[in-house]
Design an enzyme around this catalytic site. Structure first.
Site, short mmCIF file in Angstrom:
data_model
loop_
_atom_site.label_atom_id
_atom_site.label_comp_id
_atom_site.label_asym_id
_atom_site.label_seq_id
_atom_site.Cartn_x
_atom_site.Cartn_y
_atom_site.Cartn_z
N GLU A 13 0.83 -1.20 0.00
CA GLU A 13 0.00 0.00 0.00
C GLU A 13 0.86 1.24 0.00
O GLU A 13 1.97 1.23 0.51
CB GLU A 13 -0.83 0.06 1.30
CG GLU A 13 -2.15 -0.61 1.25
CD GLU A 13 -2.90 -0.49 2.58
OE1 GLU A 13 -3.89 -1.19 2.71
OE2 GLU A 13 -2.50 0.29 3.46
N HIS A 36 1.86 0.57 15.71
CA HIS A 36 0.63 0.39 14.95
C HIS A 36 -0.48 -0.20 15.80
O HIS A 36 -1.42 -0.81 15.29
CB HIS A 36 0.85 -0.48 13.70
CG HIS A 36 1.88 0.06 12.77
ND1 HIS A 36 1.77 1.30 12.18
CD2 HIS A 36 3.04 -0.46 12.32
CE1 HIS A 36 2.82 1.52 11.42
NE2 HIS A 36 3.62 0.46 11.49
N ARG A 85 -16.09 -8.01 14.65
CA ARG A 85 -16.28 -8.35 16.08
C ARG A 85 -16.50 -7.06 16.84
O ARG A 85 -16.44 -5.98 16.28
CB ARG A 85 -15.01 -9.03 16.60
CG ARG A 85 -13.79 -8.14 16.33
CD ARG A 85 -12.53 -8.68 16.94
NE ARG A 85 -11.35 -8.09 16.31
CZ ARG A 85 -10.82 -6.93 16.64
NH1 ARG A 85 -11.35 -6.20 17.59
NH2 ARG A 85 -9.76 -6.47 16.01
P1 ADP Z 1 -4.20 -4.39 11.95
O1 ADP Z 1 -4.97 -5.54 11.39
O2 ADP Z 1 -2.92 -4.80 12.54
O3 ADP Z 1 -5.05 -3.55 12.82
P2 ADP Z 1 -4.43 -2.24 10.00
O4 ADP Z 1 -4.46 -2.42 8.53
O5 ADP Z 1 -5.73 -1.94 10.64
O6 ADP Z 1 -3.78 -3.53 10.65
O7 ADP Z 1 -3.38 -1.10 10.32
C1 ADP Z 1 -2.97 -0.83 11.62
C2 ADP Z 1 -2.36 0.57 11.71
O8 ADP Z 1 -1.26 0.73 10.82
C3 ADP Z 1 -3.31 1.68 11.34
O9 ADP Z 1 -4.14 2.05 12.41
C4 ADP Z 1 -2.36 2.78 10.90
O10 ADP Z 1 -1.83 3.46 12.01
C5 ADP Z 1 -1.24 2.01 10.26
N1 ADP Z 1 -1.46 1.93 8.79
C6 ADP Z 1 -2.13 0.97 8.15
N2 ADP Z 1 -2.15 1.21 6.81
C7 ADP Z 1 -1.47 2.35 6.61
C8 ADP Z 1 -1.13 3.12 5.45
N3 ADP Z 1 -1.47 2.73 4.24
N4 ADP Z 1 -0.42 4.26 5.62
C9 ADP Z 1 -0.03 4.65 6.86
N5 ADP Z 1 -0.32 3.97 7.97
C10 ADP Z 1 -1.03 2.82 7.88
P1 ADP Z 2 -8.70 -3.32 18.35
O1 ADP Z 2 -7.43 -3.48 19.10
O2 ADP Z 2 -9.17 -1.94 18.33
O3 ADP Z 2 -9.77 -4.27 18.72
P2 ADP Z 2 -7.11 -4.09 16.06
O4 ADP Z 2 -7.46 -4.07 14.63
O5 ADP Z 2 -5.93 -3.35 16.52
O6 ADP Z 2 -8.39 -3.60 16.83
O7 ADP Z 2 -6.95 -5.59 16.46
C1 ADP Z 2 -6.61 -6.00 17.72
C2 ADP Z 2 -7.03 -7.43 17.83
O8 ADP Z 2 -5.89 -8.22 17.94
C3 ADP Z 2 -7.83 -7.67 19.07
O9 ADP Z 2 -8.71 -8.74 18.82
C4 ADP Z 2 -6.81 -8.05 20.09
O10 ADP Z 2 -7.31 -8.93 21.04
C5 ADP Z 2 -5.77 -8.70 19.24
N1 ADP Z 2 -4.45 -8.29 19.68
C6 ADP Z 2 -3.98 -7.04 19.75
N2 ADP Z 2 -2.74 -7.02 20.19
C7 ADP Z 2 -2.41 -8.30 20.40
C8 ADP Z 2 -1.24 -8.94 20.86
N3 ADP Z 2 -0.14 -8.27 21.21
N4 ADP Z 2 -1.25 -10.28 20.96
C9 ADP Z 2 -2.34 -10.97 20.63
N5 ADP Z 2 -3.48 -10.41 20.19
C10 ADP Z 2 -3.51 -9.11 20.07
#
Ligand code: ADP
Ligand code: ADP
Ligand code: MG
Length: 666
Positions: free
Chosen positions: A200, A235, A292
């Site tokens: 990306e 992140h 979820r």
């Molecule tokens: P995850 O499944 O680990 O939550 P995400 O795709 O939601 O992965 O991305 C987690 C974080 O990484 C985002 O909240 C943002 O801070 C950063 N991020 C993701 N995609 C981008 C991007 N294209 N450019 C800049 N930062 C990004």
């Molecule tokens: P959010 O944290 O807001 O629910 P994310 O896209 O960041 O959304 O995803 C976090 C998900 O991954 C949650 O289901 C959380 O339980 C799991 N998670 C986050 N950090 C960890 C970690 N360090 N080890 C295992 N699971 C994790």
């Protein structure tokens, strides 16, 4: 509605789900690992089943066993919480096959959103805006390289199966691409058993803004507005808020409608979150959809007045959504701070330990605490290190922020390193107050958010000293009461010496620094000689035995002192300081005597006084000789100075720990 459900999770989210069930009269079944036998979620539920040993693989991830327990207990549905089995399509399918309702979206929707790449392909079809990038099946290096070239650097390599910030690499230049892809693939394979990645455009200074959506089985779908989750480390989110500061009503509606369109495209049912990455100009792009309940859902509950777990239960039971879009309105502003057992000073490394002392701010309409732990619980290496979520609400952002600062200051944890001080620093930062948010906020303001450790202040030292004195007083009073002779001089707490000015010295260590505070007792107060000068103090120990009300040079304040072995933790006004209590008598007594402690190392008699008041001395100069247990101890000068006063004369008996003479340092 269900009569009984099983909660297939632990910690704060299991407790949070149980709370709503209790309110609705739904009975709850907990599951737990050996490590969680006495955990809060187990105590909160009506019955509980043991899954197995602590590691998640052997406990909370055992879908088959959990289903069996649901059957055994007669639970009609399973709430998976977040993490663990919540986004596991196979588990959802197994529930369905077993005739037990999975409280979550249909299996197809979980599968569709389980891969970030596949999700993006679906969203492209639905005309939801995407970050420019490549999310195809082809994984050979040439394809990925070409994609990166076309997008333009910097690019972000992401695990398609990713989550929790894992399997992500920023690549700044073409030269770094090969290594970046390799690293992301390695991490993805290890964490998710799937090494596919997508590429990306890496946006600079973006904001993470996500939309809470909800859909039922009757064709209704709504959005419950947005959450700004831009304050992240690695992140991963640490501080969230709703609504997002500075977003226009138009933009809110566009994002909400895009999120609902995304949900409709995949036939979504239940609670979901559509995560967008937004540019500072307001343009937004789909990132992923979490199928979820999200960790930070409480901020949405606070501003909408809805209980999202209740919504989940009703929808799963086949009821229509409790509310239509027109009836949903934003009321006020909410923040959530995730209190983690982690060390911000060491790159936010997770910490473990026992919660020796835990005190939380009072809950009420403005303050909510979601937690799964109690004082005395262990934060182990087996699970997520989140200790609690502190959620605050008020009528607007400024007022809510003040509540956040206040509540963080009142949150006291001893025994495990936490990010509390760090969270307070973020909440106090002017850029945060201004709503100037982006996902690089923590990096950008690192120097101010993580300042170098400062030496402990006189104020803290005074509180520590006063706290010790009050505690010793209270203990002596207790002893006197028990001894039957409350007037015995051995119960005297006003110094150790009655015929001259009563005084006593307390020794502390602050990091590398050794500190001494001399206390001069007066009738109703004490004078403290602190590194920065003299201070008049008085105070009172409150009945809980930890809190003191202090008056320092006329300034009143409240502090909590917690003793952990030879450590004294001073908590006041949101600060936490750890001091080591030193006892020159017990720590390397020989050394202390040799290096010239001015305190008597044991009970004995003075057999020689070798100096006179006013005399200058060098380190090591002999000052006095004490005879004890048929041995002679020479008291020598610890530092250059002048003899101020000699407190004992030849022939006098002295108690252990008394100050024999006073030398003012040069
Ligand atoms: P995850 O499944 O680990 O939550 P995400 O795709 O939601 O992965 O991305 C987690 C974080 O990484 C985002 O909240 C943002 O801070 C950063 N991020 C993701 N995609 C981008 C991007 N294209 N450019 C800049 N930062 C990004
Ligand atoms: P959010 O944290 O807001 O629910 P994310 O896209 O960041 O959304 O995803 C976090 C998900 O991954 C949650 O289901 C959380 O339980 C799991 N998670 C986050 N950090 C960890 C970690 N360090 N080890 C295992 N699971 C994790
Ligand atoms: Mg995400």
């Amino acid at each position: 509605m269900f009569d009984k459900i099983l909660i297939a999770n632990r910690g704060e989210i299991a407790c949070r789900v149980a709370r709503t069930c209790k309110r609705l009269g739904v009975r709850t079944v907990a599951v737990y690992s050996e490590a969680d036998a006495n955990a809060r979620h187990v105590l909160l539920c009506d019955e509980a089943y043991l899954l197995g040993p602590a590691p998640s693989r052997e406990s909370y991830l055992r879908g088959e066993l959990i289903l069996e327990m649901a059957r055994q207990s007669g639970a009609q549905a399973i709430h998976p919480g977040y993490g663990f089995l919540s986004e596991n399509a196979d588990f959802a399918a197994a529930c369905e096959a077993a005739g037990i309702v999975f409280i979550g979206p249909p299996v197809g929707a979980i599968r569709a959103m389980g891969s970030k790449s596949a999700a993006k392909a679906i969203m492209a079809e639905a005309a939801v805006p995407l970050v420019p990038g490549y999310h195809g099946e082809n994984q050979d290096y040439a394809t990925l390289e070409q994609a990166a070239q076309a997008i333009g650097y910097p690019v972000l390599i992401k695990a398609s199966a990713g989550g929790g910030g894992k399997g992500m690499r920023v690549v700044e230049t073409a030269e770094q691409l090969k290594n970046g892809i390799a690293a992301a693939k390695r991490e993805a394979a290890a964490a998710f058993g799937d090494d596919r990645v997508l590429v990306e455009k890496y946006l600079l200074k973006p904001r993470h803004i996500e939309i809470q959506v909800f859909a039922d089985r009757h064709g209704n779908a709504v959005y419950l507005f947005e959450r700004d989750c831009s304050i992240q480390r690695r992140h991963q989110k640490v501080l969230e808020e709703a609504p997002a500061p500075g977003i226009s009503a138009d933009r809110r509606r566009q994002m909400g409608e895009a999120a609902v369109a995304a949900a409709r495209t995949i036939g979504y049912v239940g609670a979901g979150t559509v995560e967008f990455i937004a540019q500072q100009d307001g343009a937004f792009f789909f990132m992923e959809m979490n199928t979820r309940l999200q960790v930070e859902h409480p901020v949405t509950e606070m501003i909408t007045g809805q209980d999202l777990v209740e919504w989940q239960l009703r929808v799963a039971a086949g009821e229509p959504l409790p509310c239509s879009q027109e009836h949903l309105v934003i009321n006020g502003h909410a923040f959530e701070a995730r209190i983690y057992a982690e060390d911000p000073e060491r790159d936010f490394l997770p910490a473990t330990g026992r919660l020796e002392y835990l005190r939380t701010p009072a809950e009420g309409p403005h303050v909510r605490i979601d937690t799964g732990v109690s004082q005395g619980d262990e934060v182990s290496m087996h699970y997520d290190p989140m200790i609690a979520k502190l959620i605050v609400w008020d009528r607007d952002r400024d007022n809510a922020l003040r509540r956040l600062r206040q509540s963080l200051a009142e949150y006291q944890v001893v025994g495990v390193t936490t990010n509390l001080t760090f969270l307070s620093a973020v909440a106090a930062h002017p850029a945060f107050a201004a709503g100037d948010l982006n996902t690089g906020f923590i990096e950008q303001h690192r120097a101010e958010l993580l300042p170098d450790k400062q030496p402990v202040s006189d104020r803290i030292l005074a509180l520590a000293t006063l706290g010790r004195l009050l505690k010793v007083n209270a203990e002596a009073a207790g002893r006197a009461a028990r001894s039957g002779d409350p007037w015995s001089p051995w119960h005297s707490t006003t110094g150790w010496h009655l015929n001259e000015e009563p005084r006593h010295t307390l020794y502390f260590r602050d990091g590398e620094r050794d500190l001494a505070v001399t206390v001069h007792y007066r009738a109703d107060h004490s004078l403290l000689d602190l590194p920065g000068g003299r201070m008049t103090v008085r105070g009172e120990l409150l009945p809980n035995g930890n809190d003191i009300l202090a008056d320092l040079d006329g300034v009143r304040l409240h502090a909590t002192l917690v003793r952990q072995g030879d450590e004294l933790i001073v908590l006041t006004q949101g600060e936490s300081h750890r001091l080591t209590l030193r006892n020159p008598l017990t720590e390397g007594m020989e050394d202390e005597v040799d290096s010239g402690s001015l305190v008597s190392p044991m009970p004995g008699a003075i057999i020689a006084v070798l100096v006179e008041a006013g005399q200058k001395v060098k380190p090591g100069d002999p000052l006095m000789i004490l005879e004890a247990m048929k041995m002679e101890h020479t008291i020598t000068a610890p530092y250059p100075g002048q003899v101020d006063s000699i407190r004992y004369q030849v022939g006098e008996q002295v108690q252990e720990g008394v100050e024999l003479l006073v030398i003012s340092e040069e």
